[in-house]
Write a protein that holds these residues in place. Structure first.
Motif, short mmCIF file in Angstrom:
data_model
loop_
_atom_site.label_atom_id
_atom_site.label_comp_id
_atom_site.label_asym_id
_atom_site.label_seq_id
_atom_site.Cartn_x
_atom_site.Cartn_y
_atom_site.Cartn_z
N LEU A 170 -15.18 -0.56 11.35
CA LEU A 170 -14.82 -1.07 10.93
C LEU A 170 -13.99 -0.64 9.67
CD1 LEU A 170 -13.34 -3.80 10.39
CD2 LEU A 170 -15.50 -4.49 8.90
N VAL A 171 -12.78 -0.05 8.85
CA VAL A 171 -11.84 0.44 8.25
C VAL A 171 -10.66 -0.39 7.41
CG1 VAL A 171 -10.96 2.81 7.36
CG2 VAL A 171 -12.11 2.80 9.56
N GLU A 172 -10.99 -0.70 6.06
CA GLU A 172 -10.68 -1.34 5.18
C GLU A 172 -10.01 0.07 4.18
OE1 GLU A 172 -10.73 -4.83 4.00
OE2 GLU A 172 -10.53 -4.50 1.99
N LEU A 173 -7.89 -0.24 4.28
CA LEU A 173 -7.13 0.16 3.09
C LEU A 173 -7.64 -0.66 2.46
CD1 LEU A 173 -5.90 2.96 4.26
CD2 LEU A 173 -6.43 1.59 6.39
N THR A 174 -7.41 -1.08 1.08
CA THR A 174 -7.22 -1.63 0.24
C THR A 174 -6.87 -0.62 -1.21
OG1 THR A 174 -8.23 -3.12 -1.57
CG2 THR A 174 -10.04 -1.43 -0.68
N GLY A 175 -6.79 -1.56 -2.28
CA GLY A 175 -5.77 -1.03 -3.36
C GLY A 175 -6.77 -1.55 -4.46
N GLY A 176 -5.90 -1.23 -5.77
CA GLY A 176 -4.62 -1.05 -5.90
C GLY A 176 -3.45 -1.79 -4.79
N GLU A 177 -2.89 -1.22 -4.12
CA GLU A 177 -2.01 -1.83 -3.16
C GLU A 177 -1.67 -1.01 -2.32
OE1 GLU A 177 0.32 -3.43 -0.63
OE2 GLU A 177 -0.41 -5.02 -2.29
N PRO A 178 -1.97 -1.02 -1.31
CA PRO A 178 -1.89 0.39 -0.01
C PRO A 178 -0.86 0.28 0.37
CG PRO A 178 -3.56 -1.35 0.44
CD PRO A 178 -3.45 -1.97 -1.12
N CYS A 229 -0.59 -0.13 -7.92
CA CYS A 229 -0.27 -1.29 -7.84
C CYS A 229 0.60 -1.78 -8.73
CB CYS A 229 -1.28 -1.72 -7.97
SG CYS A 229 -0.97 -4.31 -7.45
N ASN A 230 1.68 -2.65 -8.98
CA ASN A 230 2.65 -3.03 -9.33
C ASN A 230 2.87 -4.55 -9.48
OD1 ASN A 230 2.80 -3.87 -6.32
ND2 ASN A 230 5.19 -4.47 -6.10
N LEU A 231 1.12 -4.89 -9.20
CA LEU A 231 1.38 -6.82 -10.07
C LEU A 231 -0.27 -6.36 -11.51
CD1 LEU A 231 1.27 -8.81 -6.36
CD2 LEU A 231 3.19 -7.53 -8.11
N ARG A 232 -0.40 -7.93 -11.79
CA ARG A 232 -1.14 -7.46 -12.63
C ARG A 232 -1.40 -8.45 -13.02
NH1 ARG A 232 -0.48 -2.41 -12.00
NH2 ARG A 232 0.26 -1.40 -13.47
N CYS A 233 -2.65 -8.75 -11.86
CA CYS A 233 -2.63 -10.67 -11.37
C CYS A 233 -4.30 -10.63 -12.98
CB CYS A 233 -3.55 -10.72 -10.47
SG CYS A 233 -2.69 -10.50 -9.03
#
Length: 217
Positions: free
Chosen positions: A69-77, A34-38
């Motif tokens: 049902l399928v979800e892409l998540t991350g991280g930032e997919p 992931c390129n963010l750091r919330c």
């Protein structure tokens, strides 16, 4: 080629904990990076590591779980190019596909059959300046916009964004979440009722069913 492999943190079946699909059996494909750091991020374990897998193997494992049902998540997919053809392949196999994305990555290449669940980052996230406002041009009524709130300042920011960006004209699915352990859900409910704000207040079901720091659920 980057379109042929993905770096995967985990693939597992559980229930969907958030969004208008909450409570439904769902397979999660969690990518690494992931390129963010919330400030309130609850998946920091997915920032690094993972296993590089052929896209075909990721598809096969997701289909083998048997959930519709399928979800892409991350991280930032959306940082990984292979995610885009993978989502299309899942749609082609009659899966209902969700992608949960930070709102910083470009959503325009996402297959239109996919349900985008896109964050808009309030000030309390520490990443509000990273919102890619042009992404709103690609939000339709099937998509969902999510705000994770740490307190009253974030709430008022959300209220202003809904008004100033005319978000209800884009989608009726506006999600207001509390940063777990930071903002009391009952306070958020009181504010929403007072302002008659057109949002769905949501809790992260998986954190109430299992421990808040349990992974793979």
């Amino acid at each position: 080629m980057k379109e042929d492999t993905l770096v995967i943190h985990e693939i597992y079946a559980s229930i969907q904990g958030e969004s208008s699909f909450a409570g439904l059996p769902c397979t999660f494909i969690r990518t690494t990076g992931c390129n963010l750091r919330c400030s309130w991020c609850d998946t920091t374990q997915a920032f690094y590591g993972g296993t590089r897998m052929p896209r075909s193997a990721v598809l096969a494992r997701a289909l083998d779980t048997g959930t519709d049902l399928v979800e892409l998540t991350g991280g930032e997919p959306l940082l990984q190019p292979a995610v885009f053809p993978l989502m299309t392949e899942l749609c082609d196999r009659n899966r209902t596909v969700l992608v949960e994305t930070s709102g910083e990555a470009d959503v325009s290449p996402v297959d239109p059959r996919v349900h985008k669940i896109m964050d808009l980052k309030p000030p309390g996230s520490g990443e509000s300046h990273r919102n890619r406002w042009s992404n709103l041009d690609h939000i339709t009524a099937r998509d969902e916009l999510k705000f994770v709130l740490t307190g009253r300042t974030d709430y008022e920011w959300m209220r202003g964004i809904i008004r100033d960006r005319h978000l209800t004209s884009l989608t009726p699915k506006l999600l207001a979440s509390t940063a777990f352990g930071t903002l009391l859900p009952r306070d958020l409910v009181a504010w929403v009722l007072e302002d008659k704000l057109p949002v769905r207040v949501q809790l992260q079901l998986h954190k109430y069913i299992w421990s808040h720091d349990t992974q793979g659920v």
